[in-house]
Each structure stands twice: as C-alpha cells, then as structure tokens.
Write an enzyme that holds these catalytic residues in place. Sequence first.
Site, PDB file in Angstrom:
ATOM      1  CG  HIS A 122     -76.008  37.097   2.092  1.00 13.02           C
ATOM      2  ND1 HIS A 122     -74.948  36.327   1.668  1.00 13.02           N
ATOM      3  CD2 HIS A 122     -77.121  36.364   1.835  1.00 13.02           C
ATOM      4  CE1 HIS A 122     -75.399  35.183   1.188  1.00 13.02           C
ATOM      5  NE2 HIS A 122     -76.712  35.180   1.270  1.00 13.02           N
ATOM      6  CB  SER A 123     -75.247  34.442   5.125  1.00 13.53           C
ATOM      7  OG  SER A 123     -74.927  33.207   5.722  1.00 13.53           O
ATOM      8  CG  MET A 124     -72.718  33.174   9.136  1.00 13.75           C
ATOM      9  SD  MET A 124     -73.710  32.678  10.563  1.00 13.75           S
ATOM     10  CE  MET A 124     -72.535  32.956  11.882  1.00 13.75           C
TER      11      MET A 124
END
Length: 1009
Positions: free
Chosen positions: A247-249
């Site tokens: 998720h995300s980074m």
Amino acid sequence: MAGGRAAGASLPSPTWRAGGAPSADLPNMAAAPLPLPLAARLWRPPRPSPPGPSPPCPCPRPRGEAAPHLSAMGRASGRLPAAAPLFYGALAALALLGVRDVLFLYEENRCSMTYMFEYPEYLKIKLPKKTARRYPAYELYLYGEGNYAEENKNLVLTGIPVLFLPGNAGSYKQVRSLGSIALRKAEDLDFKYHFNFFTVNFNEELVALYGGTLQRQTKFVHECIKVILKLYRDREFAPSSVAIVGHSMGGLVARALLTLKNFKPELINLLITQATPHVAPVMPLDKYITDFYTAVSNHWILNAQELRNLTTLSVAGGFRDYQVRSGLAFLPRLSQQDSALSVVSSAVPRAWASTDHLSIVWCKELILATIRAFFDLIDENTRQITEDPKKRMSVLNHHFVRHPGKIFEENPEAFTELTGDFTWIEVKTSKWTYSVYNDSDGKYFVFPLASHRKSYSHVYCENSMLDTSSWIYGCMDSNSSTCLEATDLSWRAELLPTIRVVILKLQDYPSLSHIVILVPPTVGNKFTLDCEFFKEDSRTVQLPVTNLFSFGLSSSKILLNSTGLLYNVQLQHFNQVYQAFRIYIESHCQSPNEKTSVYRLHIPWSHEDSVTVAKVPSSSEISAKLHVAQPGNDSRVPVLNIYSSSDCQYEVILKTSFLQILGQIIRFHAGALPVYVVSNILLTYGGQLSTLMSTGQCSEFSLELIRTAKPYKVEPIISIVVFLQGFNWFREIWDSLSLPEVDAAVLSSQDVWFPLVSLILFLLGAGIAYWSAVFFSASLRVFSTLWLILIRPTVLQKDNKLFTYRRLCVMGSLALVSWTTCGALAVFVIYLQYLFKVIKLHVNVGAEKNMLNGDPDCSKETSQNSSRHTVKSRSLRDLTSEPTQSHSNSTTIAETVNSLKIHLTILYLFTWIVLLNLPSLVYWFKNLRYNVRLDPDPCRSTAIILVCILEILMNSTTSEVKSSKLLKIAAKVPLPLSVAMLAFGRMHLYKVPHFVTFSLLLHVLCCLV
C-alpha cells in the site's frame, strides 16, 4: 531664558501624572542618571515658538501626527494601490477553489466496510538476532483469527504466503481486510487452498516525507522474505516465492527489492500495489526520496526483459484519493506490457468506485476482487500461485479490467452442447425484447444472421440476470432452426453494474450462422433480455468539447432521437489532463415506468473508466477529467457509452468546468506551489534591497511584491531554455556544463505541463505570498500585543557588534545540535529565536513611535516602566539640546523601522524553509527512542550554514547594509536565483532552501563588508 535658573542649578526631577503630562513642582527624587533617549522620553522640552509670549507649558505633538522624518519615510515608500488586495485576493481565492475541488468535490464513498467475524490476532514472528539488532524498530507478524490463529501459533504453516507492506505512516494492522476475507473464502472451500498473510511493522514511518529510511525498509523486507520461506521448509507443497501486496510507499519498497545486489527476482512472482506513486514522489522534500525513485525506475527500465516473469498490478484510487493522484500510480509504459497492468478503482468490475488513500485497503468491493484473483491464480498441481505469467495476466485482466460475468476458466471449451428439453423460437426481427418472470420452461431464441449481414454491421445484446451462467451462443453453419453444438459467446460479454452486455461485429464472425439466446427456467426471478442489430455509424456521434476558456458559458449538445439500446458519443479533442468538463444527460421516456440506464466514460489509452447508474427519466451529471494524458502515438478518442432504454430519448450537454480545471491544476501541480510562493517572496526581498540602495528606505513587503514579483521576469527565460533544449547543439553545451535537466522539460515529457500552467502557478503563488504575508504580519501584531501585556517594552539599544561571545556560543551550540541530532531541529530553534527577536523589535518600535508622536494613551505603559528611574539634575545646556536629540531619536526609529521591514521579509521567507524541513524534524522526534541522531539527515549541512547566517542577520540593521559595497550584487541576485528555483526546484523541493541560503549569505556579507 526668562525665569531660568543659573547654570549648574539643579532642576526638579520630572514625574508623570496619569495623563502623561510632566510635573516639575513635585519633590526632587534622587536617582541614577538615565541614558538617552530614555531621558528624552521622560522630559520633552517645549518646541521653539514664534516671537511673542511663551506658552505656559510644553505642547505635545497632536495625537496621530507622525514625526517629520517618519512621514518622509512613509512618502518614500509609496502607497499600496487600492486594487492590489482585491487582485491578490482573487488569485488566492482561485487557489482555494482549486484546493476545494480536490479535497471536497468528488463522488461519494461507494465502498462497503469489511468486517471481521472473529477477533483479529497478530502473531509476532521471531527474527534472527542479527536482523533484529540491525532493525530494532521493525517487526514481522502473521495475521490470524479465532481457531485459525490458534492453529498457527506453532508456525506449522501449509498455505500460500502473502506479504503486506504498509505505506507512509501506515499500520501493519491494515492487512486485516485482506486476511479476513481470504480466510472466509478458504472456509468456503473447506481449506482446500488457503493463504497465510504476513505483515511488516515499519513503525508507521513517514517515508513519503523523509526518504532516508526507504533503503533500510527495502533491506528489511528482503530479510522478511527469507524468514517467511524458511517457515515452509520441508513442507509437502513448500513455496519458492512470495506474493506481495504493497500500500502506498510499501509498493515502491517492494519494487525496490529488485535493485538489491543479492536479491533473487524469483523470490517474488506477483506484486499488487495499492495507491502507490510509481512515477514520482508526491512531495520531493529530500534528495534521498528522489535518488530512491531514480534508482528504482532506472533498474526497471534497464532490466525490463529480466522482469517479465514478475507480474505487477497497480491499483489507483481515483479522484477521491487526493494524497496520491492516480496518474502517479500508473506503471511506466515499458516493453513488458504483458506483465504489468495499471487500473483505477473506478474502472474495476464489481467495484466501480473511487477510493481515498486509506479506504483502498479496506474497500470491500476492491478487496473481494483481489481475493478472487488470488484464488484463481492457484495452480492445482503445486497448490501455490501459478508460475505461468500468461495465466497470471489473464486472471488479473478478468477481475480488474473486463469481467464477462462468468467464473474464470483458464481454457474454456471451444464448443458447448445446447441440451435440455427447451423450446426453440426463431426471431427474425432486428430488435427484440423479452421479459421473464416465474417462467418454468426454458427457451432458446435463435437469430439467423444471413438476413442481417447486409443491412447491419453489429449486434448488441444485454441481459439483466447477473449470475455467472452462460447465456449467449453462436451456431456455425447451421441450416436448421435448432443448434446442438455452439461456441460460447458469453466470454465476449462485459459485466456492468445492472446488466451484462455483448457487442459483436458481424465481420469478425463469418462462420456463425445463428446467434442463440438461452432463457433458463426461472422461479421467483425477474429479468429482461434485449437484442438489436445496428450499423455502427448510426449509433456513433461526435461531440466536440468546448474551449478551455469558455468558462462554462458555451456548451456542446446533441439529441439522441432514435430508439436504440446503445449510443457511443465520441468526445473530440478531449486528451489533456488540464481539461475538465461537466456532462449533463437528460432522459425523456415515453413509458412512465422507472427504468435504469448506465453511462460509462471510457478512456481507451488507460484503464480509468468511470461508470454511472441512473434511473430514467432523470437528469444526470458526469465529471469528465483525465488521470493520464493521451500518448502521442495514440489517436483513439474518449467515448461516452450510453446503455439506454429503448423508449427513451437522451440529450447530452457538455460544458467546460472552470472550477474543475483549477482543481486539475492543483491536483497535478500543488506540490510545486511552495516553489512559486518562495520565488515571489525572494523577488520581493530583492526589490526591498534595491529600494534600500536607491532611496535609503526599505519599502513595505506588499508594495514591493506588486512592483517586483512579475512573471515576465522569470517565465520567458525558462521557456526559452526548454525550447533550446530541443536542439542537439544546445543539449551538448548544457550537458558539458553538467547542468541538470529543467524540470519543465521532464514534466512536458510526462504530458502534464504546458507554458500557461507555469504562468497560472506563478500568479497563484503571488496571491498566496501576498495574503499569507498579511496573515503572518497580523499574527506578529497579535503576538506583539500579548508581549506588551505580559512584559513592559524596553528601550531600543543600538548594538554595533555583529559578533559577540554569546552569539558565537549560540552558533556553536546550534551547529553541534545539528551535527549530533537533527539539522531541522537546529533550524527550528534558530527560527524561534529569530521570531522572538522580531516580536521584541516590533513591540519596541511601536512604543517608540507612539512616544515620538506624543500619544499619551499609547505611551502610558512605556512611561510607567520608565518612571522607575528619575533624572539627576541637568544643566540648562542639556535642556537646550533636547530638540536636536529628539530629531536624532526619530532618525534612529526610522532606521529601526527599515530594519524591522527587512527582518519581517527574511523571517517570512525563512518560515517557508522551516515548513519544508519540518517533515524530517517530525520523523526524528517520532523515532527518538531508537536513535538520537537522524542518519541520514537531508538538511544537516544546510542547517549549520543557516544557523550562522541567521544569528548574524537577526542582530543586523539596514544602516550597516546601506553602506556596503556588495548591496548592489545582493539586490540583483534574487532574480536569477528565482529563475533557477523555478527551473530546478519544481520536482526537487529540497533545493529551494539552497537558493534562499545563498541569497541570505550575500546579505550577511553586506553587513560585514
């Protein structure tokens, strides 16, 4: 003087009445002599009067009348145009409207929450001592619920390993939605297959704002993969690889695994990223983030062929995700198109919903699609995720791009026998509708194609029954009215929210003689089937979009009068990300019964479709915006598909949405706005130095901003450089100078830049700079008022020494703090010290000006503080020199006012530098229990320089600068620095403090030379 005393006679020490008037008839009080100008404030002699009777008492200057020198200074500074606040207020309002569109004006949340049926548990996995010692802040967990969690406590695992990586400030507990739904799915299959979901605790680090730990996280994930695979050693179906959901980074960290020297690519076979900014960082606040992105992107480009066995899916959140815009989440278009897929959640079948940055990890519809894909990826022979890259891509396309409304089959049968004691009915009309309700007899409806091939080019059928059974077939070379063997055309269907649709081009199926529609027996179910033959030209209309600068005043419209089931409205010239439109669809139906229509905005070059379901007759509104611009080699046109009702007419109206255009500019370029704000402030600062050099007076910030901060001073230079970089000779010269590429050229290559955007951003930055300066000054006035209430003002003291032992100690101490702890901490401390100095100066200047203007009310507080001291007897010669001393005092105050103005600008400029360095300070403070020293520190060296500069500047005055030989250079340098800042700082925010530091360093040299 009449009535005067003899020389050397003592005078009574003056005291002050409540009204502020001096009285000399009170008893004499001995006290230490007071320095000027304090004595001058306590006793002001009478002004020179014209011949005639002397006034009975000294007459103070009328209230509100400024000293002559101060009035002259005000006249020299000029006046602020009356329209300036309105103009800059309008610019700031436009920026706020754009922010409002991004943050608040999006579709409602259509995601359902995922729930756990049992209490979630997170079993901590013991790591090797070396790994635990090297990464003390990180941990590895195994997710479980209820009995499943109890069974796994001894770590005898037999499932398929999946590793979840949280993103910026993300929690390892975000895995629970994936783990819980996967567990429920495994229970439905009696645990024939199941998944073990592992999750990493990154201590909720702010890796999107501070990139110093990205490499550390990547190496820790590598160690976790090795630990996970060891847990399955000696099992019957031991896995050799791990699937990763990031998720995300966390998704970027997963991609960075491939850059490690000792990492084996075969350890990962599937990578799913959720709202991960793959293209560029959202806020490039330090060099470590940009370097990390460069390393990952270059590795994936240079080793594209080696990564073909790794299947990657990137899911973006759509317009609800204002933290990571969807364009950043699209994987770069590389040669391995068959192993990478990028989609927006609004286009995912059975989800059709935009998600914000956090809800993408728990959106039930999206999680269900992910888990279904996981189970369809299982190889029955190995009981692990298949090693076949083609099958993996086929499964992902089935669940995330085009869902036919059937359960996935890797190799569906080519022919199907049409069995059952069903009635065969031949249909010869070109348009057919059939409604079913409680029909116990099955039927086959047969459509001969021979009679329609000459008149029509396509056939369209839709079915409102949304089960997973086959429903449409094609017979080959059948001359009879029945067909025992047929090809299943249901795989050509596409699932929409309320219907399944099939569009067949007759030329693509020359061997088909009939189309067969199956209507199975239904009990208690009601559904409708519709089919029609049509010519493509008759159902395709072109609608040119309105001009960008029409501001919604003009519109394009079409009226769909036919009674067809499908319309394709092509939106001509809609291909740029800065375009935004509102599409209004009004339906008028002959039947009063409420029906359902589906509108889909289809973007052919990227999977970012949006689907709207509307009850007709009604009026619906659709926002048309792009996440990704049209590639240069793609000529396809966005299409509005209208799946209509046969007895309805539709009117389509398209208008430009000015507010959404502002929203697109903010969405794509908000990260660069601080650069434009600081550039405007820097230009204003240079203008103040120029005015100080030419007139001897420092102008007001707002007035100098109007005079100096002009876009034509900086923008044409950058545009010319970008233009010249298109020539090889200029590129060679540019490269020989080792200059970095201009950010505008990079953004242009990504199709998110055009010259007008830069002008708009500069104007928005000017508006923000103007009004934020107004609020900044107002805040200082509030603090000054509070300071005046709590602490009495003191006498202005002129200190000609820029270097003292105390200041050198402060410099050394803060430099030591920067070196041993965190550079941003030292910057923040020196900022607070500077703020304290400016507030104190603001209070004292106000008090002195009020005393000089003879304001009894405002000088009351100062006089009460000063009345603690009394004046010794002075000679008549001292009294007669008071007018000269008063003029000297007003001159001193004028110089102090000039210094205050330049200090306010420097402090305001420095405020933005502090804000840009604040994330690393927050990160350091959050991880203080693990390490006192921030390593690596993105602003350590810059902080040491800034500490030394500001310690000198906060004690400097404009009188020192005016006489400097370097003032002319210091006044001219901010302009080229602003140009360089806009050229190289848009995509590298961490470079902004360097330009500001250089400008302030010249100011310091002006104080010294």
